[in-house]
Structure formats: C-alpha cells, structure tokens
Design an enzyme around this catalytic site. Structure first.
Site, PDB file in Angstrom:
ATOM      1  CG  ASP A  75      -4.292  10.043 -27.606  1.00 26.06           C
ATOM      2  OD1 ASP A  75      -3.944   9.107 -26.865  1.00 26.06           O
ATOM      3  OD2 ASP A  75      -4.765   9.855 -28.742  1.00 26.06           O
ATOM      4  CD  GLU A  92      -0.633   7.042 -25.097  1.00 21.48           C
ATOM      5  OE1 GLU A  92      -1.301   5.997 -25.040  1.00 21.48           O
ATOM      6  OE2 GLU A  92      -0.424   7.672 -26.141  1.00 21.48           O
ATOM      7  CG  ASP A 143      -5.719  10.757 -32.489  1.00 17.39           C
ATOM      8  OD1 ASP A 143      -5.810   9.610 -31.999  1.00 17.39           O
ATOM      9  OD2 ASP A 143      -5.280  10.978 -33.631  1.00 17.39           O
TER      10      ASP A 143
END
Ligand SMILES: [Zn+2]
Length: 406
Positions: A189, A273, A366
C-alpha cells in the site's frame, strides 16, 4: 524533469571537444524547440474539450516544421522525435497525476536530449578511465568511465547542467528476477506517513535528506532569495542547492532499486493499487465514497515526492517481476476491516490507525490496507480457478503458474 526517465540509469561525465559541444548544444536547442512547440499546441486545451494533438499528429507537424525550417532539418530526427515522445510521456504523467504539467523549457535550464535505438557498438571503452559514445551528427564523444556501463543499453540521454557540465546517462532494462515459486502474495500500500506498507507488516520509508541537510537546504534557499540576480554568489548557491537535491534523488533511486529487487525475490505476486484509480479516489479532499487519505499538511511538495517514489517503485517492479505485478482497484481498501471485512469510513480512526467499528480490530491503517490489497489479489487467483469472480487485478489475467494460492 522526468524523474521516471532517470531511474535505472548510470550517469557519466561527458567531455566533448569544443566543436562537439557546439553540435550537442544544437541538439539541445532542437529538443527544446520541439518541446515548446508541443507545449504551445497543448496550451489551447481545456478540461472537457477534445484533447490536444497526440504523438502521431505531432510527428506529422514535426515533419512539416522540418520542411519549413532549415536549421531544424539539419538536426537529428531522432533527437527531435524523442523530444515529442518525452512530451507525450510528461503529459501522460500529468494526467496520471504523478507529475506537474509540463512547462516551457528555457535556454540553459535542464537542457538535454535523448537518443534511442542504441546499438551494442555505440558505446565502447577506450582505456581504463575513458569511454566513448556515438552521438548522431557528432561522432564519438568521450566520457569518464567511472564505473561499468550496464549491458543492454537501449537509450541514453545527454544533459547539460547549470554549470555547463555535460553528462551522459545510459538506460538499461534490468534482467527479470526469477519468482521464488512459494505461492506467496504480498500486498503493498502506498502510504502517506510511510512510503509503502506491506501486508507482512513491514513499513518502508523512502530516505530523504537528513535533518542537517534539510537545515542547510533552508539556509541556502534563504541565501538564494537574498542573492542578486546574475551574480556569482547566486550561481554558487544554486549549484549547492542542486547538489543537495541530487543527493536526495539518488537516495530515493537507491531505495527503489533495493526495495523492488527485494520484493521481486521474496514474493511470487506483488499486488499494488492501480495508480490511476488510486489517484482519482485519493485526492487531497477525497470523494464521498472514498474520503481522501492525504491530510492537508501532507499535501503539496511532500506528496509529490512520495508519489514520484511510488511511481518509480511500481515501474521497477514491473521490470524486475514482469507479469507478477498485479494492479488492484484500491477503492475501500483503506476503509475495510481486514479481520471482518466490514467497510466503514469511521473505522479509519486517524491517519495512522485503523479501528474497526464493527469488531474492534485495530491495526496500522496502511498495513490494514496492504492486507486488503493482498486479499483482493488472492481472491482473484481463487476466482480464476473456478470460484465466483471478485474484484481483481485490473490489468491482466493471472498466469497459470502463478495460481498457487488458495
Ligand atoms: Zn472488523
């Protein structure tokens, strides 16, 4: 400056003869002219309107411009076309929100050009400390062989800095790193407080300047504000600032190299992502369904640096682990509890802490998001084996030999 172009490159001090320097400067002038032409064409573009001319269209216009201007025609078509390519890349970066909008290039500022389709014989070593590179319309130009030139050089960029020093930077795509074949998937992340969080619980931080260096940079910036334009003192201060900033960039690049190699070695699949989706849903303000995670004080410069580091990391991962980097739709990854899957904005206790309003699970925010990214990727590998489809990689179908999870 296209930071992305500088990654994975080795830079060497170039020592052209005065005659060569003149032609190199002409190449720079042509690249600048073509770049500024492209800027001008895009200046009329407004959101909602049809986009500005694309690369192909601009190439046609370049052909016209070459027919029109003899001095341009005399230059290298490769140099000029690559300037257009660079511009197209800069626009793509801008629309991807990874970089600021490309701006006019001025004489003497960040001058340079790029040569592609480099052949194996175009770079050679002539003695222990001297190498030569073949440049279109210039011939063999010497450079200081300060370290080994990487094999498989595909392109290089020649630049001239404020102080008039020339450098050549060779870009080579690194060899892919073999997968460990353990079936392990890691979620990564892009954090705000940290640079990246892994689903394993590791927190990674891009190194920046040390406190002493930051203090020095501030002092230099104040000095610069006081120094007279065009003065000797001013150019000295500018050089010192550029040196500090280069140091920061180098640290970031080193970090990206080490981190991407490490991840490619340790995991079969690296789930990240999807940058495009991510930026849409994670603007500083955020949207209704996905409130922004970037708090105000982190906005601006700092975020830009982190974003640049993140973009580099993903690009390098794709080089080192081709086909093993999966891009995941990041929506809700920051609001979903990894333990019970309950999704609620309120669970995001703070920038750093995730505290599930349904089950009370707490984790670093996170890392919780990284775990969700990993689980989405794992869910997709399961789904691909015949289960119900779920949210999954938006970029590619999983490869057969990677379907080891589940
Ligand atoms: Zn929960």
């Amino acid at each position: 400056m296209l930071i992305g172009r500088l990654i994975g490159v080795s830079r060497y001090r170039l020592s052209p003869t005065p005659a060569q320097e003149q032609v190199l400067a002409e190449h720079c002038g042509h690249a600048r002219f073509v770049w500024n032409l492209a800027i001008e064409q895009h200046a009329h573009w407004k959101p909602g309107r049809k986009s500005g001319p694309g690369f192909a269209e601009q190439c046609r216009q370049l052909t016209q411009a070459r027919a029109e201007f003899e001095w341009l025609r005399g230059g290298s078509i490769v140099v000029q076309q690559q300037a257009l390519k660079d511009f197209a890349q800069a626009m793509a970066n801008f629309f991807g929100k990874a970089h600021r909008k490309p701006t006019w290039r001025k004489r003497g500022q960040g001058e340079g050009f790029r040569i592609v389709a480099v052949k194996a014989g175009d770079v050679r070593r002539v003695s222990r400390n001297v190498g030569e590179v073949r440049v279109a319309k210039v011939g063999w130009v010497r450079f200081r062989w300060s370290r080994a030139v990487p094999g498989g050089v595909k392109s290089y960029r020649i630049t001239r800095d404020h102080a008039g020093r020339w450098h050549v930077a060779f870009a080579a795509i690194p060899q892919p790193i073999p997968a460990p074949k353990t079936g392990e998937v890691v979620g990564v992340d892009r954090g705000v407080a940290v640079s990246a969080a892994l689903s394993t619980g590791e927190l990674l931080v891009v190194p920046t300047l040390r406190d002493m260096e930051k203090a020095r940079l501030l002092r230099l910036l104040r000095k610069l504000a006081r120094a007279k334009r065009g003065s000797n003192r001013r150019s000295k201060v500018k050089q010192a600032i550029a040196k500090l900033k280069a140091r920061e960039t180098n640290r970031r690049k080193d970090w990206v190299e080490k981190t991407s190699t490490d991840l490619a070695r340790r995991f079969d699949v690296i789930a990240v992502e999807d940058l495009k989706v991510g930026y849409m849903t994670r603007s500083a303000k955020g949207t209704l369904e996905a409130p922004g995670r970037n708090v105000r004080q982190k906005a601006g410069l700092n975020r830009g640096i982190l974003a640049a580091g993140w973009g580099l990391l993903v690009r390098r991962l794709e080089h080192k682990a081709p086909g093993r980097v999966w891009k995941i739709d990041p929506r809700y990854t920051s609001q979903t509890c990894n333990a019970c899957k309950h999704t609620a904005r309120e669970s995001r206790e703070s920038q750093a802490l995730f505290l599930c309003v349904a089950c009370g699970w707490r984790d670093n925010a996170d890392i919780n998001a990284a775990k969700n990214i990993r689980d989405t990727a794992v869910g997709h590998t399961v789904a691909a084996r015949g289960g119900a489809p779920s949210g999954g990689p938006v970029n590619r179908e999983p490869q057969r030999d990677l379907l080891l999870v589940g």
